[in-house]
Design a protein around this motif. Sequence first.
Motif, PDB file in Angstrom:
ATOM      1  N   SER A   1       0.395  -1.205   0.335  1.00 49.73           N
ATOM      2  CA  SER A   1       0.209   0.131   0.082  1.00 49.73           C
ATOM      3  C   SER A   1       0.651   1.647   0.089  1.00 49.73           C
ATOM      4  CB  SER A   1      -0.791   0.159   1.384  1.00 49.73           C
ATOM      5  OG  SER A   1      -1.601   1.352   1.217  1.00 49.73           O
ATOM      6  N   ASN A   2       0.566   2.581  -0.885  1.00 48.97           N
ATOM      7  CA  ASN A   2       1.005   3.522  -1.079  1.00 48.97           C
ATOM      8  C   ASN A   2       0.092   4.365  -1.012  1.00 48.97           C
ATOM      9  OD1 ASN A   2      -0.250   3.933  -3.067  1.00 48.97           O
ATOM     10  ND2 ASN A   2       1.242   4.238  -4.771  1.00 48.97           N
ATOM     11  N   PHE A   3      -1.057   4.474  -0.170  1.00 45.45           N
ATOM     12  CA  PHE A   3      -1.933   4.893   0.488  1.00 45.45           C
ATOM     13  C   PHE A   3      -2.818   5.890  -0.572  1.00 45.45           C
ATOM     14  CE2 PHE A   3       1.041   3.894   3.962  1.00 45.45           C
ATOM     15  CZ  PHE A   3       0.538   3.131   5.376  1.00 45.45           C
TER      16      PHE A   3
ATOM     17  N   ALA B   1       5.019  12.843  11.579  1.00 48.56           N
ATOM     18  CA  ALA B   1       5.538  11.875  10.957  1.00 48.56           C
ATOM     19  C   ALA B   1       5.104  11.495   9.711  1.00 48.56           C
ATOM     20  CB  ALA B   1       6.328  11.182  11.773  1.00 48.56           C
ATOM     21  N   SER B   2       5.311  10.940   8.759  1.00 49.03           N
ATOM     22  CA  SER B   2       4.528  10.351   7.597  1.00 49.03           C
ATOM     23  C   SER B   2       4.926   9.044   6.899  1.00 49.03           C
ATOM     24  CB  SER B   2       4.304  11.300   6.327  1.00 49.03           C
ATOM     25  OG  SER B   2       3.942  12.594   6.710  1.00 49.03           O
ATOM     26  N   LEU B   3       3.473   8.129   7.000  1.00 49.11           N
ATOM     27  CA  LEU B   3       4.317   7.023   6.457  1.00 49.11           C
ATOM     28  C   LEU B   3       4.544   6.989   4.729  1.00 49.11           C
ATOM     29  CD1 LEU B   3       4.632   3.682   7.325  1.00 49.11           C
ATOM     30  CD2 LEU B   3       2.457   3.521   7.098  1.00 49.11           C
ATOM     31  N   GLY B   4       4.650   6.324   4.025  1.00 53.27           N
ATOM     32  CA  GLY B   4       4.472   6.848   2.494  1.00 53.27           C
ATOM     33  C   GLY B   4       4.280   5.362   1.593  1.00 53.27           C
ATOM     34  N   LEU B   5       5.067   4.044   1.978  1.00 52.08           N
ATOM     35  CA  LEU B   5       5.045   2.930   1.842  1.00 52.08           C
ATOM     36  C   LEU B   5       4.568   2.024   2.668  1.00 52.08           C
ATOM     37  CD1 LEU B   5       6.181   2.039  -1.444  1.00 52.08           C
ATOM     38  CD2 LEU B   5       6.537   0.187   0.848  1.00 52.08           C
ATOM     39  N   LEU B   6       3.884   1.613   2.095  1.00 50.72           N
ATOM     40  CA  LEU B   6       4.355  -0.693   3.545  1.00 50.72           C
ATOM     41  C   LEU B   6       4.178  -1.184   2.230  1.00 50.72           C
ATOM     42  CD1 LEU B   6       4.410  -1.920   6.453  1.00 50.72           C
ATOM     43  CD2 LEU B   6       1.495  -1.813   6.680  1.00 50.72           C
ATOM     44  N   ARG B   7       5.632  -2.456   2.678  1.00 50.28           N
ATOM     45  CA  ARG B   7       4.896  -3.677   1.977  1.00 50.28           C
ATOM     46  C   ARG B   7       5.654  -5.076   2.738  1.00 50.28           C
ATOM     47  NH1 ARG B   7       9.571  -2.780  -1.788  1.00 50.28           N
ATOM     48  NH2 ARG B   7       8.072  -1.610  -2.453  1.00 50.28           N
ATOM     49  N   ILE B   8       4.540  -5.975   2.242  1.00 46.30           N
ATOM     50  CA  ILE B   8       5.083  -7.811   3.139  1.00 46.30           C
ATOM     51  C   ILE B   8       4.707  -8.395   2.252  1.00 46.30           C
ATOM     52  CG2 ILE B   8       3.665  -8.812   4.585  1.00 46.30           C
ATOM     53  CD1 ILE B   8       2.451  -6.450   5.770  1.00 46.30           C
TER      54      ILE B   8
ATOM     55  N   ILE C   1       8.827  -4.239   4.683  1.00 45.59           N
ATOM     56  CA  ILE C   1       9.739  -2.611   4.047  1.00 45.59           C
ATOM     57  C   ILE C   1       8.568  -1.428   4.704  1.00 45.59           C
ATOM     58  CG2 ILE C   1      10.266  -1.828   2.153  1.00 45.59           C
ATOM     59  CD1 ILE C   1      11.855  -4.609   1.495  1.00 45.59           C
ATOM     60  N   TYR C   2       8.736  -0.346   5.055  1.00 46.29           N
ATOM     61  CA  TYR C   2       8.019   0.958   4.635  1.00 46.29           C
ATOM     62  C   TYR C   2       8.954   2.036   4.425  1.00 46.29           C
ATOM     63  CZ  TYR C   2       9.103   0.669  10.340  1.00 46.29           C
ATOM     64  OH  TYR C   2      10.312   0.588  11.639  1.00 46.29           O
ATOM     65  N   TYR C   3       8.506   3.084   4.296  1.00 49.24           N
ATOM     66  CA  TYR C   3       9.013   4.754   4.154  1.00 49.24           C
ATOM     67  C   TYR C   3       8.392   5.154   5.720  1.00 49.24           C
ATOM     68  CZ  TYR C   3      11.892   2.537  -0.113  1.00 49.24           C
ATOM     69  OH  TYR C   3      12.358   2.237  -0.878  1.00 49.24           O
ATOM     70  N   VAL C   4       9.477   6.398   5.994  1.00 50.62           N
ATOM     71  CA  VAL C   4       8.796   7.226   6.236  1.00 50.62           C
ATOM     72  C   VAL C   4       9.635   8.725   6.554  1.00 50.62           C
ATOM     73  CG1 VAL C   4       9.175   8.003   9.221  1.00 50.62           C
ATOM     74  CG2 VAL C   4       8.188   5.591   9.015  1.00 50.62           C
ATOM     75  N   LYS C   5       8.821   9.600   6.728  1.00 52.32           N
ATOM     76  CA  LYS C   5       9.702  10.610   6.726  1.00 52.32           C
ATOM     77  C   LYS C   5       8.697  11.332   7.863  1.00 52.32           C
ATOM     78  CE  LYS C   5       8.310  13.626   3.303  1.00 52.32           C
ATOM     79  NZ  LYS C   5       7.732  14.919   2.296  1.00 52.32           N
TER      80      LYS C   5
ATOM     81  N   LEU D   1      19.083   9.277  -0.578  1.00 45.84           N
ATOM     82  CA  LEU D   1      20.121  10.605  -0.781  1.00 45.84           C
ATOM     83  C   LEU D   1      19.667  11.310  -2.221  1.00 45.84           C
ATOM     84  CD1 LEU D   1      22.812  10.822   2.289  1.00 45.84           C
ATOM     85  CD2 LEU D   1      20.541  11.159   1.999  1.00 45.84           C
ATOM     86  N   SER D   2      19.365  10.250  -3.396  1.00 42.23           N
ATOM     87  CA  SER D   2      19.111  10.460  -4.257  1.00 42.23           C
ATOM     88  C   SER D   2      18.473  11.472  -4.572  1.00 42.23           C
ATOM     89  CB  SER D   2      19.369   9.664  -5.513  1.00 42.23           C
ATOM     90  OG  SER D   2      18.068   8.878  -4.820  1.00 42.23           O
ATOM     91  N   THR D   3      17.156  11.511  -3.858  1.00 39.37           N
ATOM     92  CA  THR D   3      15.866  12.135  -4.117  1.00 39.37           C
ATOM     93  C   THR D   3      15.582  13.635  -3.399  1.00 39.37           C
ATOM     94  OG1 THR D   3      14.373  11.476  -2.101  1.00 39.37           O
ATOM     95  CG2 THR D   3      14.652  10.036  -4.399  1.00 39.37           C
ATOM     96  N   GLY D   4      16.564  13.471  -2.278  1.00 33.07           N
ATOM     97  CA  GLY D   4      16.627  14.917  -1.703  1.00 33.07           C
ATOM     98  C   GLY D   4      15.114  14.631  -0.241  1.00 33.07           C
ATOM     99  N   SER D   5      14.039  13.865  -1.180  1.00 27.91           N
ATOM    100  CA  SER D   5      12.540  13.903  -0.166  1.00 27.91           C
ATOM    101  C   SER D   5      12.784  13.653   1.179  1.00 27.91           C
ATOM    102  CB  SER D   5      11.496  13.055  -1.464  1.00 27.91           C
ATOM    103  OG  SER D   5      12.609  11.741  -0.503  1.00 27.91           O
ATOM    104  N   GLY D   6      13.579  13.174   1.821  1.00 27.68           N
ATOM    105  CA  GLY D   6      13.511  13.155   3.010  1.00 27.68           C
ATOM    106  C   GLY D   6      13.356  11.417   3.640  1.00 27.68           C
ATOM    107  N   TRP D   7      12.768  10.632   2.576  1.00 34.08           N
ATOM    108  CA  TRP D   7      11.904   9.709   2.944  1.00 34.08           C
ATOM    109  C   TRP D   7      13.043   8.850   3.493  1.00 34.08           C
ATOM    110  CZ3 TRP D   7       6.980   8.921   3.863  1.00 34.08           C
ATOM    111  CH2 TRP D   7       6.454   9.986   2.853  1.00 34.08           C
TER     112      TRP D   7
END
Length: 659
Positions: free
Chosen positions: A336-338, A529-536, A427-431, A483-489
Amino acid sequence: MAAPSDPAQPSVPISYPITDLETLLSRSYFHSFHYPFNASSVPLPAASAEAPPRRRILVCHDFKGGYTDDDRWVQGGSNAGAYAVWHWYLIDIFIYFSHNLVTLPPPGWTNAAHTHGVKVLGTFIAEWEKGSEICNSLLSTAESARTYAERLAELANMLGFDGWLLNMEVSLDRHQIPNLKEFVGHLTQTMHNLVPGSLIIWYDSVTVDGELKYQNQLNEKNKPFFDICDGIFCNYSWEEDYPKDSGNVAGDRRFDVYMGIDVWGRGTYGGGQWKTNVALDVLKRDDVSAAIFGPGWLYETQQGEDFQGAQNRWWCLVEQSWDVLKRYPIILPFYSNFDQGHGFQYSIGGFQVVGSPWNNLSCQSFQPALDFTESSQSSMQVFINFVDGPYTGGGSLTCQGGLTVGEIFSTRLFLGQLTLDQPLSLIYYVKSDGNSVMGLKLSFSSSLNSTTHALLLPDALFPMCQLASSNDIIIPSRSRRDLSTGSGWVRYESIITTFTTSPQTLTEVRLLAYLSPGSMIADESPYYASLGLLRIEIFGQKVEFPPPDSWITVGEDISWSLSNEGTRTVSLKITWKLKDSSQPFAAYNVYVRKMSGGLNDTVGTLDLLGVVRAGLYYVSALEVPSGVTDLGFFFQVCSLNGISQELDESPSYLLAVEG
């Protein structure tokens, strides 16, 4: 939304209804340029085919007459505030409704609903004076009744939805009733043969005597139709004892009785609107199903300044009455990427690729089953964030509020029913801002009725013993900042092996929000804080993408023209498919590069044209600046777990610029 003046001519793909019997009979819809674009590409999960043996909720769309700018543009539109549904875990059946003769669900609705295991029905309606004329032809003979039934079944099968609501709101002669029964019974049987698990639902309108007389319950006047199809949608003006009486009449099919509730409140039991739960409570008590009509009332009447908040509050009433009906994940991989299917920007892997408003329900990902009663009791707010840069898609899930060090905020994300016996990768992505930290909590149940909780916590803060109780396991989430995107994720990954000795069932995924233990602030501090992606997925499972030469790409209906400003434009339909396989993929990101040196030219800008769920796309009036010699179209393959193929390894199509 009427059909195009000439449906056979190439144009921007749209969804539209069939408005007359002649078109239905001739099968001319299948010769329309728009037909292949309107076939849904997300199949109903096999686990959802059989109707659950419990009371159910059917939702009938009925939004502004249907086919609005919110859903008619098959490849997406530009309305960031488009109407959508995201509380699929409270729905079993979704009906796309309009007052046209044959209402075909736009594929975005079917794709979003099927993702969540919800069946989708179209609508066949005959009403008013024109409806009587239609029935005179439809029911003229038993053969004509069967023929039209077969046409409807074919449409549902070819377009990938799951059946029909039959709404015969006309008065009929008694001699027409046998042919009406033939129509209903033959459609039901034909649909079942073509689409396992499909449904034909009869609307409580005309009776077996031919009268247009709503019964508001199941009784001897409409039961003969109920007996030859899969359920009845009873009209809304029922009284308190009608659900119980209807259930008794239905016998062992009581869950196939769907008692109508008009959310607009027009003569409905309990008044509908913000009291819809009053009727739901009665239906729950009497153990029959519900048919909720017109939940778009919230949007159309602008209930509150914030539609997101209003819709969450209203569906919270439904959950409080009936509890959660559907659970996911049920299979792996789960991703899910919400994304709700609309937004003000669009990102892929932390890069913003579109900076303008958009909507496309086919982009909707698995939606979290957030508990808004729970979050309302805290100063923390949990919401889908369309403003901050998402990781992938159009939004992310954000927690915002205030916490003290040592305080933990927890909120529900997903309620699952997934049996596991292999190690998992999660796997999950947080900013986040400052000291705000996000972790996850997974609950597993075993055959011994014991429950284990796995706390997935960032490795820099491991161990976090104060977060764990005696039956919790702490698992580190190892981080990697992109670091390649500079997005903070920041990417976090955990390996879970708690069930390698015996199978366990994943029942819940929760979000944990807390402040870094290193924070020196004693009083409440801001949390964001934000959750941007969740993968199981199964640990170690790799995605193998086919190489570029495994694909066949074809450009058709190529048309060059000059815009009013004198700029050259091109329109064309592009299709792509694997040569020797029907391997399923989740989506394709469609890009174009305007080049002056063939496919090896990497200087030209790369622009995202759209995201599709199937291997075809219509490029409409694409501007081609002077000096461009070639257009390179790239179809980036996205797997079921959300991983995208490298662009230079994706299928492509090269178009030489005319002249």
